[in-house]
Design a protein around this motif. Structure first.
Motif, PDB file in Angstrom:
ATOM      1  N   ARG A  18      12.159 -58.999 -70.152  1.00  0.00           N
ATOM      2  CA  ARG A  18      10.973 -59.427 -70.895  1.00  0.00           C
ATOM      3  C   ARG A  18      10.914 -60.946 -71.070  1.00  0.00           C
ATOM      4  NH1 ARG A  18       8.346 -55.224 -73.459  1.00  0.00           N
ATOM      5  NH2 ARG A  18       9.388 -53.204 -73.300  1.00  0.00           N
ATOM      6  N   SER A  19      11.907 -61.661 -70.511  1.00  0.00           N
ATOM      7  CA  SER A  19      11.956 -63.117 -70.656  1.00  0.00           C
ATOM      8  C   SER A  19      11.327 -63.759 -69.426  1.00  0.00           C
ATOM      9  CB  SER A  19      13.410 -63.568 -70.831  1.00  0.00           C
ATOM     10  OG  SER A  19      14.004 -62.932 -71.948  1.00  0.00           O
ATOM     11  N   ASN A  20       9.998 -63.893 -69.449  1.00  0.00           N
ATOM     12  CA  ASN A  20       9.282 -64.392 -68.278  1.00  0.00           C
ATOM     13  C   ASN A  20       9.306 -65.919 -68.193  1.00  0.00           C
ATOM     14  OD1 ASN A  20       8.538 -61.752 -67.484  1.00  0.00           O
ATOM     15  ND2 ASN A  20       6.901 -61.764 -69.012  1.00  0.00           N
ATOM     16  N   ALA A  33      11.190 -68.319 -73.383  1.00  0.00           N
ATOM     17  CA  ALA A  33      11.576 -66.966 -73.777  1.00  0.00           C
ATOM     18  C   ALA A  33      13.009 -66.676 -73.364  1.00  0.00           C
ATOM     19  CB  ALA A  33      10.626 -65.954 -73.157  1.00  0.00           C
ATOM     20  N   MET A  34      13.408 -67.147 -72.182  1.00  0.00           N
ATOM     21  CA  MET A  34      14.769 -66.905 -71.718  1.00  0.00           C
ATOM     22  C   MET A  34      15.785 -67.647 -72.584  1.00  0.00           C
ATOM     23  SD  MET A  34      16.264 -67.268 -67.843  1.00  0.00           S
ATOM     24  CE  MET A  34      16.008 -69.035 -67.770  1.00  0.00           C
ATOM     25  N   GLN A  35      15.481 -68.904 -72.934  1.00  0.00           N
ATOM     26  CA  GLN A  35      16.397 -69.679 -73.778  1.00  0.00           C
ATOM     27  C   GLN A  35      16.517 -69.038 -75.161  1.00  0.00           C
ATOM     28  OE1 GLN A  35      18.234 -71.983 -72.694  1.00  0.00           O
ATOM     29  NE2 GLN A  35      18.899 -73.299 -74.370  1.00  0.00           N
ATOM     30  N   SER A  36      15.398 -68.627 -75.715  1.00  0.00           N
ATOM     31  CA  SER A  36      15.424 -67.956 -77.023  1.00  0.00           C
ATOM     32  C   SER A  36      16.179 -66.632 -76.940  1.00  0.00           C
ATOM     33  CB  SER A  36      13.995 -67.709 -77.518  1.00  0.00           C
ATOM     34  OG  SER A  36      13.317 -68.932 -77.721  1.00  0.00           O
ATOM     35  N   PHE A  45      23.372 -63.924 -68.355  1.00  0.00           N
ATOM     36  CA  PHE A  45      22.175 -64.743 -68.195  1.00  0.00           C
ATOM     37  C   PHE A  45      22.288 -65.772 -67.077  1.00  0.00           C
ATOM     38  CE2 PHE A  45      21.151 -62.945 -72.247  1.00  0.00           C
ATOM     39  CZ  PHE A  45      19.791 -63.113 -72.429  1.00  0.00           C
ATOM     40  N   ALA A  46      23.503 -66.064 -66.606  1.00  0.00           N
ATOM     41  CA  ALA A  46      23.695 -67.158 -65.639  1.00  0.00           C
ATOM     42  C   ALA A  46      22.821 -67.029 -64.393  1.00  0.00           C
ATOM     43  CB  ALA A  46      25.170 -67.255 -65.257  1.00  0.00           C
ATOM     44  N   PRO A  47      22.732 -65.848 -63.730  1.00  0.00           N
ATOM     45  CA  PRO A  47      21.877 -65.750 -62.532  1.00  0.00           C
ATOM     46  C   PRO A  47      20.401 -66.013 -62.828  1.00  0.00           C
ATOM     47  CG  PRO A  47      23.426 -63.911 -62.639  1.00  0.00           C
ATOM     48  CD  PRO A  47      23.479 -64.596 -63.956  1.00  0.00           C
ATOM     49  N   ALA A  48      19.931 -65.607 -64.011  1.00  0.00           N
ATOM     50  CA  ALA A  48      18.522 -65.794 -64.353  1.00  0.00           C
ATOM     51  C   ALA A  48      18.179 -67.275 -64.488  1.00  0.00           C
ATOM     52  CB  ALA A  48      18.194 -65.048 -65.644  1.00  0.00           C
ATOM     53  N   TYR A  49      19.079 -68.054 -65.080  1.00  0.00           N
ATOM     54  CA  TYR A  49      18.834 -69.496 -65.206  1.00  0.00           C
ATOM     55  C   TYR A  49      18.753 -70.146 -63.828  1.00  0.00           C
ATOM     56  CZ  TYR A  49      19.249 -69.896 -70.270  1.00  0.00           C
ATOM     57  OH  TYR A  49      19.018 -69.809 -71.625  1.00  0.00           O
ATOM     58  N   LYS A  50      19.674 -69.756 -62.961  1.00  0.00           N
ATOM     59  CA  LYS A  50      19.682 -70.330 -61.613  1.00  0.00           C
ATOM     60  C   LYS A  50      18.410 -69.941 -60.856  1.00  0.00           C
ATOM     61  CE  LYS A  50      22.795 -70.994 -57.696  1.00  0.00           C
ATOM     62  NZ  LYS A  50      24.126 -70.693 -57.124  1.00  0.00           N
ATOM     63  N   ALA A  51      17.972 -68.698 -61.031  1.00  0.00           N
ATOM     64  CA  ALA A  51      16.765 -68.240 -60.331  1.00  0.00           C
ATOM     65  C   ALA A  51      15.527 -68.998 -60.789  1.00  0.00           C
ATOM     66  CB  ALA A  51      16.583 -66.742 -60.553  1.00  0.00           C
ATOM     67  N   LYS A  52      15.482 -69.395 -62.058  1.00  0.00           N
ATOM     68  CA  LYS A  52      14.327 -70.123 -62.581  1.00  0.00           C
ATOM     69  C   LYS A  52      14.443 -71.631 -62.356  1.00  0.00           C
ATOM     70  CE  LYS A  52      12.755 -66.875 -66.128  1.00  0.00           C
ATOM     71  NZ  LYS A  52      11.427 -66.674 -65.527  1.00  0.00           N
ATOM     72  N   GLY A  53      15.585 -72.071 -61.788  1.00  0.00           N
ATOM     73  CA  GLY A  53      15.739 -73.482 -61.478  1.00  0.00           C
ATOM     74  C   GLY A  53      16.161 -74.343 -62.647  1.00  0.00           C
ATOM     75  N   TYR A  54      16.821 -73.743 -63.626  1.00  0.00           N
ATOM     76  CA  TYR A  54      17.286 -74.498 -64.790  1.00  0.00           C
ATOM     77  C   TYR A  54      18.813 -74.560 -64.817  1.00  0.00           C
ATOM     78  CZ  TYR A  54      12.684 -74.877 -66.907  1.00  0.00           C
ATOM     79  OH  TYR A  54      11.378 -75.210 -67.162  1.00  0.00           O
TER      80      TYR A  54
END
Length: 491
Positions: A350-352, A356-359, A386-395
């Protein structure tokens, strides 16, 4: 022949069931029975989670391995707690804590006391790298000074917690400050620099609030100087007080700054306290051992002194240690049966946006603190998930390491059944288990601890201080399993 079922992760609502039932039982214990001992509700939670795991095909020895894995991560903290209990008892007997109380009552302005407490605890905690050690020594002395100024315990405790856990978060000697970048695969000092944009505003706001509160609290009533003189006089009558009593604290800080290992450094502080007690206060060796095991005992005739100084010893930490072990077991079985992973995956889905992902990362760390009762798990689990999601979003993973510290390190002392909260309640003598539940007001009054996560969430949505993924970081994968950091200090 017995057939072995393939373990399957529970569905989302089934994963939430052991947590919901545990909190329901915990609510009955706290609010219906009016008994602040969360051990049994958490133990019931372990059993419920294990039953769900068994129904989903997990074998007991697998779940037991999960429990033991997480418990082993907390064993160094158990050692720290044992030595902190020894230090509290022997530093009171040696006169170190009484001398700090006398200095504070003599030198610190009552109006500035709360703000000064935050700064003192922050400096000591950054130097030592341990919020628990700071809380149990300097924090205890500050509680005595606040008592002398007739400032409510919960205000003083809030200021102590704000300073001590700020220092723990920012110190390169702290275990959690080493764990967060180790899990997420970023540089330690880059991680510390990236925490400054949330930590500095939170501390500045907290300082302003404590300054205003100090003048308001003291302004409501005249300072009872006769009471202060009574406390100082009582300390002078029962202790030989002079500057050499600060040597145990000074040497401990120096050893920490030299990056000596945690347990030997704290144990050296305890032994120096023992020598000081024998040389400066005439304590016999047998008495010193008793103080280190059972705590210090004195009857001065001054109620405030007796209430403050009759504490410490290894035995005083058994309540905290047993709570910590049960909470670790609960977190371990939830992790091994996949319950925590299922909940985190649901949150991630749900963290689009980045905000939202950081929160979500901050909230997941905080939630793991509440559920698992352990700051290590609250950093390690979201850091991995959460590590893969951050990388996927470029952060950059620096955003994630900061989020896990804000939801992990800083929220830990605000959860009474968490290891951090239990240490605060026990070491500062808040007496929650004895029915003094009003002192739980220290939780909202520890401003720096909850302001920093809120500021971090705001930055996520605004896009401020949110570094993007660098080319170097994009080519480097984060570690799948957190290595045990080279802990200079624990908590």
């Amino acid at each position: 022949m017995m057939t072995t079922r393939t373990p399957q992760k529970p569905g989302f609502w089934l994963a939430c069931l052991p947590i919901a039932l545990t909190f329901a039982v915990l609510g009955v214990q706290l609010f219906y029975f009016n008994n602040f001992t969360p051990h049994i509700p958490l133990a019931i939670g372990v059993a419920v989670a294990a039953l769900i795991g068994w129904l989903r095909g997990y074998r007991w020895h697998d779940m037991e391995d999960g429990i033991m894995h997480v418990v082993r991560l907390g064993l160094q903290s158990v050692g720290i707690l044992i030595i902190v209990g020894m230090i509290i008892g022997i530093w009171i007997a040696s006169g170190t804590v009484p001398y700090l109380i006398k200095l504070g009552l003599s030198l610190i302005s009552p109006e500035l006391f709360l703000a000064a407490s935050v700064l003192i605890c922050a400096v000591v905690s950054v130097s030592l790298g341990t919020s628990w050690g700071t809380t149990g020594t300097v924090g205890l002395a500050l509680m005595g000074i606040g008592n002398g100024f007739d400032i409510p315990m919960y205000w003083t405790a809030g200021a102590v917690v704000s300073g001590a856990f700020f220092g723990d978060k920012m110190s390169p000697l702290s275990d959690t400050t080493n764990l967060a970048p180790a899990v997420t695969g970023v540089d330690l000092f880059a991680h510390i620099r990236n925490m400054l944009p949330t930590t500095i505003p939170a501390m500045l706001i907290a300082l302003v609030v404590y300054l205003v509160a100090g003048f308001s609290l003291i302004g409501e009533q005249a300072v009872d100087f006769a009471r202060i003189e009574s406390i100082i006089g009582g300390l002078d009558r029962h202790f030989s007080l002079s500057w050499p009593l600060l040597l145990p604290l000074a040497v401990t800080v120096v050893l920490a700054l030299k990056k000596m290992p945690a347990l030997p450094t704290l144990f050296a502080g305890a032994m120096l306290g023992l020598a000081t007690a024998m040389l400066m206060q005439g304590v016999h060796l047998q008495q010193a051992f008793e103080f280190m095991f059972s705590g210090y005992r004195i009857e001065t005739g001054v109620r405030e002194i007796d209430a403050l100084l009759n504490r410490g010893g290894i035995q005083s930490m058994t309540w905290v240690i047993t709570l910590m072990l049960v909470a670790l077991a609960f977190g371990g079985v939830l992790e091994r049966t996949g319950c925590l992973a299922v909940i985190v995956e649901k949150i991630l889905s749900r963290s689009n946006s980045f905000g939202a992902m950081q929160s979500s990362a901050i909230a997941t760390s905080a939630m793991t603190n509440v559920i698992g009762g352990d700051p290590y798990l609250s950093i390690a689990l979201p850091g991995r998930m959460f590590a893969p999601a951050y990388k996927a979003k470029g952060y950059s993973a620096l955003n994630l390491s900061r989020a896990t510290e804000e939801g992990g390190t800083l929220i830990s002392p605000l959860v009474p059944w968490n290891a951090g909260g239990a240490v605060v309640i026990t070491a500062l003598g808040l007496g929650i288990a004895e029915g003094n539940t009003i002192n739980l007001l220290y939780i909202p009054l520890a401003f720096a601890c909850w302001l920093s996560p809120l500021i971090g969430m705001a930055y996520g949505y605004l896009g401020w201080f949110s570094p993007r993924l660098s080319t170097e970081e994009a080519a480097r994968a984060p570690t799948d399993e957190p290595s045990r950091p080279e802990r200079a200090f624990a908590r």
